[in-house]
Design a protein around this motif. Structure first.
Motif, PDB file in Angstrom:
ATOM      1  N   UNK A  41       0.832  -1.198   0.000  1.00 42.48           N
ATOM      2  CA  UNK A  41       0.000   0.000   0.000  1.00 42.48           C
ATOM      3  C   UNK A  41       0.867   1.250   0.000  1.00 42.48           C
ATOM      4  N   UNK A  42       1.923   1.251   0.803  1.00 37.51           N
ATOM      5  CA  UNK A  42       2.831   2.402   0.836  1.00 37.51           C
ATOM      6  C   UNK A  42       3.485   2.647  -0.511  1.00 37.51           C
ATOM      7  N   UNK A  43       3.926   1.571  -1.177  1.00 33.70           N
ATOM      8  CA  UNK A  43       4.524   1.719  -2.503  1.00 33.70           C
ATOM      9  C   UNK A  43       3.497   2.219  -3.516  1.00 33.70           C
ATOM     10  N   UNK A  44       2.262   1.744  -3.411  1.00 31.10           N
ATOM     11  CA  UNK A  44       1.200   2.192  -4.302  1.00 31.10           C
ATOM     12  C   UNK A  44       0.922   3.681  -4.116  1.00 31.10           C
ATOM     13  N   UNK A  45       0.809   4.109  -2.882  1.00 29.09           N
ATOM     14  CA  UNK A  45       0.535   5.528  -2.627  1.00 29.09           C
ATOM     15  C   UNK A  45       1.725   6.405  -3.011  1.00 29.09           C
ATOM     16  N   UNK A  51       3.168  10.110  -9.600  1.00 29.64           N
ATOM     17  CA  UNK A  51       2.368  10.211 -10.816  1.00 29.64           C
ATOM     18  C   UNK A  51       1.523  11.479 -10.806  1.00 29.64           C
ATOM     19  N   UNK A  52       0.979  11.837  -9.655  1.00 32.17           N
ATOM     20  CA  UNK A  52       0.174  13.064  -9.563  1.00 32.17           C
ATOM     21  C   UNK A  52       1.027  14.300  -9.801  1.00 32.17           C
ATOM     22  N   UNK A  53       2.242  14.312  -9.245  1.00 32.49           N
ATOM     23  CA  UNK A  53       3.148  15.437  -9.506  1.00 32.49           C
ATOM     24  C   UNK A  53       3.477  15.531 -10.991  1.00 32.49           C
ATOM     25  N   UNK A  54       3.747  14.398 -11.635  1.00 33.23           N
ATOM     26  CA  UNK A  54       4.057  14.395 -13.056  1.00 33.23           C
ATOM     27  C   UNK A  54       2.853  14.875 -13.856  1.00 33.23           C
ATOM     28  N   UNK A  55       1.664  14.429 -13.470  1.00 31.20           N
ATOM     29  CA  UNK A  55       0.447  14.822 -14.161  1.00 31.20           C
ATOM     30  C   UNK A  55       0.198  16.315 -14.001  1.00 31.20           C
TER      31      UNK A  55
END
Length: 96
Positions: A41-45, A51-55
């Motif tokens: 879960x930690x790796x997923x988050x 990914x959100x920063x890149x987006x």
């Protein structure tokens, strides 16, 4: 007469049988399983954060490039945004 059964286990069964076995109590095995789930879960988050920063950076570059054209239309959420939102929702539900 006895019937001869020709059985060959799948490759993953052989791989799992070669791994070392640990004699864990029930509580220890549950804690180990919970720790593995928490790590995933930690790796997923963490992945979703990057990914959100890149987006966000990509969206800003697109807005800066289209800023010169003075387009004042409403921006619809992209598929990337919806995918990120659903990944966060699923990760949160799995964590609970």
């Amino acid at each position: 007469m006895a019937a001869v059964v020709n059985y060959s286990p799948p490759w993953w069964v052989n791989v799992l049988h070669r791994l070392p076995h640990f004699n864990l109590q029930f509580e220890a095995s549950v804690l180990l399983l919970g720790a593995v789930a928490l790590l995933c879960l930690g790796l997923d988050l963490l992945f979703l954060l990057f990914y959100s920063f890149w987006l966000c950076c990509r969206r800003r570059k697109n807005e800066e490039s289209s800023h010169g054209s003075h387009s004042h239309s409403q921006h619809q959420p992209s598929a990337d945004c919806c995918c990120t939102a659903w990944c966060v929702i699923i990760a949160t539900l799995v964590c609970r």
